[in-house]
Each structure stands twice: as structure tokens, then as C-alpha cells.
Enzyme design. Structure first.
Site, mmCIF file in Angstrom:
data_model
loop_
_atom_site.group_PDB
_atom_site.id
_atom_site.type_symbol
_atom_site.label_atom_id
_atom_site.label_comp_id
_atom_site.label_asym_id
_atom_site.label_seq_id
_atom_site.Cartn_x
_atom_site.Cartn_y
_atom_site.Cartn_z
ATOM 1 N N THR A 209 47.531 -128.980 -11.316
ATOM 2 C CA THR A 209 46.480 -128.968 -10.261
ATOM 3 C C THR A 209 46.580 -127.522 -9.481
ATOM 4 O O THR A 209 47.720 -126.987 -9.355
ATOM 5 C CB THR A 209 46.752 -129.879 -8.918
ATOM 6 N N ILE A 210 45.341 -126.780 -9.461
ATOM 7 C CA ILE A 210 45.625 -125.664 -8.919
ATOM 8 C C ILE A 210 45.935 -125.659 -7.484
ATOM 9 O O ILE A 210 46.210 -124.523 -6.660
ATOM 10 C CB ILE A 210 44.180 -125.047 -8.947
ATOM 11 N N ASP A 211 45.996 -126.866 -6.640
ATOM 12 C CA ASP A 211 46.188 -127.109 -5.381
ATOM 13 C C ASP A 211 47.697 -126.850 -5.143
ATOM 14 O O ASP A 211 48.291 -126.700 -3.873
ATOM 15 C CB ASP A 211 46.023 -128.405 -4.872
ATOM 16 N N GLY B 295 41.774 -125.859 -1.396
ATOM 17 C CA GLY B 295 42.847 -126.439 -0.456
ATOM 18 C C GLY B 295 42.635 -127.168 0.472
ATOM 19 O O GLY B 295 42.523 -126.618 1.644
ATOM 20 N N GLU C 106 39.746 -123.910 2.604
ATOM 21 C CA GLU C 106 38.759 -124.954 3.018
ATOM 22 C C GLU C 106 39.080 -125.956 4.033
ATOM 23 O O GLU C 106 38.165 -126.576 4.627
ATOM 24 C CB GLU C 106 38.130 -125.470 1.500
ATOM 25 N N TYR D 250 34.374 -123.089 -8.486
ATOM 26 C CA TYR D 250 34.833 -123.565 -9.856
ATOM 27 C C TYR D 250 35.475 -122.366 -10.455
ATOM 28 O O TYR D 250 36.126 -122.371 -11.785
ATOM 29 C CB TYR D 250 33.700 -123.886 -10.662
ATOM 30 N N LEU D 251 34.861 -120.992 -10.162
ATOM 31 C CA LEU D 251 35.493 -119.754 -10.636
ATOM 32 C C LEU D 251 36.807 -119.549 -10.448
ATOM 33 O O LEU D 251 37.504 -119.117 -11.595
ATOM 34 C CB LEU D 251 34.544 -118.557 -10.009
#
Length: 419
Positions: A139-141, A188, A244, A294-295
């Protein structure tokens, strides 16, 4: 040669390196002479019996996955509810597993995926079906519990830090006659890890980003606007990074408040547009804002070497865990030291990971609430270290692979997960 089949599935938002984990799984299973099926579009594919013969991928295709973004088998956002509420779906999964002799299930995702893998393992135990379930972190989070970091985060963090640094130079060049404030909205929803990574773009009072807004701190609009104004007066411009998921003092998401407010501006949605509208309306400053969306999670061209190595390591470890019979676990990354950066893989129980969320530690956020501390830099810096660029073709574009996927024949009646 172990008897049975291994089923691998990808879940949730993909990352720049999730295919590297998939490739590591395929290579490790091939060495162990284990057949691998891929679920098309995550758990949906498992429920629908849309299964791919992953072992049929050519070695060159598997190798190319290490530098290809996206999700080779497809992903989905589907959270299965409790065993009582969604029991028919869980039982359907076991039917599919039996039909294809699946003895090992690897679910590559975040919190919801860990929860699903745990529930499937418990149901299999209840029915006496010999199944080993292993969660694979992604996860990028960066919000999974117990693991020091999550594969996918390091590359997204690198993209964020680089983008903010580059944008800041642009804004500084144009500030005299153009944009005074630039707002970058980072992913996030509940944890500010990516917003914090933006802090690596610069250091010092006057270096961008000048203000970082974290979900872990209540957003005070009046104080924020005053700090923007002060920064513009002092530096000539102001670069803001906003997660966000920032909330007001009552715990309401700011973008939800934006939808209800009316300041005479067209609201395009998202916290970035709301903040830009407030700065323009209240301070009369020219503002630009951007949502990388998405980038930030698909930018394989700027992937972190550390992240790539860790994504591969958890894939190999997941196969080892599964074949060793470690059920209901997840391979996790353990940090041994910051400088030099050293780490190793351990295994942790899914019941201590599922449905838990790792927030940004308090000591990572500066005392004034608008920046990162030295402790955060020590943690974040190694995760974006090193370059792992993909190969490039003569046309100047990266060489990515789109394998031809071969589906296996269905053996069960069709099933509608929505039904």
C-alpha cells in the site's frame, strides 16, 4: 514436488512495484515446482472462478514484470464482510479452491486484504479444508501495522518528494508576476505518510514545502491562512502539501465541508481545490493546485530501489511462509538500523494486522504541526533511496510488458458476487 496449487491475487490500489512482488512469487514458486494461478481482478476473480494460469507466463514476461507498473492480473476494491454476513461468498471461495486444488492462498494488499485472508483461513479451518493463507503487504498509504514500511510506499514517497521539489522551483521562478501559492494534494485519507514524504523535498524555514497539512492534526483555517500570508511576505511564494484526509476540529473531512460551503467559487472536488479557493478568496493571491492521484502510485520510472527490493523480498517470503505451512500470517519488514539502513523479513500474525491502521507518529510531526521532524527524516530517507529505472526503448518510452493471460477452464456453475 508439493501437491496442490497456489492462488495469488492482487487487491486494492496498485503500486509501482506490486508486479515486482507478483514476479517474485512466480519465480519462487517455479523453483519449488508449485503451480500458480492468478485471480483475475482480485477476490472477484476468485469468486467468479476467473482464474489465470500464471505458471504459463514465459520467463521473459515474468522478468519484465519487475519493472512494469499496474497490476498484471487485475485488482479490485471489494471488502468482504463478516463470516456471518457474507458466508455464502466465503463458502464459494472454498468451493473454487477445492475445484482447483488450491492449497495456498496469497492475497497481496492492505488492511482489507489482510482481513479477508484471515477470515478465509478461519473458514477453511472450520470446514477442515487444508488451506494456508498468507497476506502479502502492499500500500502506498504505509498504514499497515507491524511492518516498518509497506512495499509501494517508498516509490510513491520518492515521486512525491521529487515532484514537490521540482514544482517549488517552478513556483519560485514565476512568483514575482504569477502564482504565489501552490497546493499539492497527496493521497492519505487517514494517515499522513505521503504528505510527510513531501517534507524530504527541502529543509530549513524557507525551503518548500513551507506548510504540510496532516490528517493527524486538526485543520485550523484561520491559522493556515495566516501562515500562508506570512510565508508569501517572507519568501515571495508558498508551497503547501495537503493530505486528502485532513479534518476540521469536529473531525469532518475538509473536502466534505467544501461540498457544503459556498464562497462564490466553483468547487471541483477534493481538498486541494477547496484550499485553493479559500486562499484566493481570503487572501487575494493567485493559486495553482494539483492532484497527482494515480500518477503518484504508478510512477515506475522514478521507483525507489529500496522499495523494489522490499517488494521482491515479501513475495519470495510469502511463498516460503505458505509452503512451510505458516497459516494466517504476513511477511513484514523489520528495520535493524537507520544509518546504514538495514532491514530483514519476519512473519507476523494477520490477526494483529487486519483492520488496524498505523498513523504517523506524533514525534514525526513538527511542534507547530506544519512540517516533519528529524526523526521523520531518518525514517523516510532510506525508503526513497536508490534508483531502479525501467529499460527505455528507442522511442524514448519505458519498456513495459502486457502478458497474454491464459484463463483456466471453469469447473463450477457461475456465481454473481453481487447477488
Amino acid at each position: 514436488m508439493p501437491q496442490g496449487t497456489l492462488l495469488y491475487a492482487q487487491s486494492g490500489g496498485v503500486t509501482a512495484v506490486i508486479n515486482a512482488t507478483a514476479a517474485a512469487v512466480l519465480q519462487a514458486a517455479r523453483v519449488r515446482r508449485v503451480r500458480v494461478l492468478g485471480a483475475h481482478n482480485g477476490i472477484l476473480g476468485a469468486l467468479r472462478e476467473d482464474l489465470i494460469d500464471a505458471s504459463a507466463l514465459a520467463p521473459a514476461e515474468v522478468k519484465a514484470l519487475f519493472h512494469t507498473p499496474g497490476g498484471v492480473f487485475g485488482s479490485c476494491r471489494l471488502k468482504l464482510k463478516s463470516l456471518d454476513v457474507d458466508r455464502a461468498k466465503y463458502e464459494r471461495l472454498l468451493e473454487v479452491f477445492r475445484a482447483h486444488d488450491v492449497r495456498w492462498f496469497l492475497y497481496n494488499g492492505g488492511n482489507d486484504s489482510a482481513d479477508t485472508a484471515l477470515k478465509v483461513s478461519r473458514l477453511a479451518e472450520e470446514f477442515g479444508y487444508p488451506l494456508t493463507c498468507v497476506g502479502v503487504p502492499k500500500t502506498i498509504d504505509n498504514d499497515l501495522a507491524l511492518t516498518d514500511c509497506c512495499p509501494g510506499f517508498g516509490s510513491a514517497a520518492k515521486y512525491t518528494a521529487v515532484s514537490v521539489r521540482e514544482c517549488a522551483l517552478d513556483v519560485a521562478a514565476m512568483a514575482e508576476t504569477s502564482t504565489k501559492v501552490f497546493i499539492y494534494e497527496a493521497m492519505g485519507r487517514h494517515a499522513g505518510w505521503l504528505a510527510a514524504a513531501a517534507g524530504l523535498a527541502g529543509s530549513g524555514r524557507d525551503a518548500a514545502p513551507h506548510l504540510i497539512l496532516f490528517p493527524e492534526r486538526p485543520f485550523d483555517e484561520a491559522d493556515f491562512l495566516a501562515r500562508v500570508q506570512a510565508t508569501v511576505r517572507r519568501v515571495g511564494h508558498c508551497v503547501v502539501v495537503a493530505s486528502e484526509g485532513i479534518r476540521d476540529g469536529d473531525g469532518r473531512f475538509i473536502d466534505e465541508v467544501a461540498a457544503a460551503d459556498a464562497f462564490g467559487h466553483v468547487q471541483l472536488g477534493g481538498v486541494g481545490s477547496h484550499l485553493a479557493a479559500r486562499v484566493e478568496h481570503a487572501l487575494g493571491l493567485k493559486v495553482h493546485w494539483a492532484i497527482p492521484d494515480y500518477l503518484q502510485r504508478s510512477a515506475r520510472h522514478i521507483a525507489s530501489k529500496t522499495d523494489l527490493e522490499q517488494a521482491q523480498a515479501v513475495g519470495r517470503a510469502a511463498v516460503d511462509c505458505a509452503l512451510a505451512g505458516h497459516n494466517g500470517v504476513m511477511p513484514v519488514i523489520v528495520r535493524d538500523s537507520d544509518a546504514p539502513y538495514r532491514w530483514h523479513i519476519d512473519i507476523a500474525p494477520l490477526e494483529r494486522i487486519a483492520n488496524r491502521e498505523k498513523k504517523l507518529p506524533k514525534n514525526f510531526i513538527r511542534a507547530d504541526g506544519y512540517g516533519i521532524t528529524a526523526a521523520a527524516r531518518r525514517y523516510l530517507s532510506p525508503l526513497i533511496a536508490g534508483e531502479a529505472a525501467p529499460p527505455y526503448a528507442a522511442d524514448g518510452l519505458p519498456v513495459y510488458v502486457t502478458p497474454s493471460l491464459r484463463f483456466v477452464k471453469r469447473r463450477l456453475p457461475r456465481f454473481d458476487p453481487a447477488g
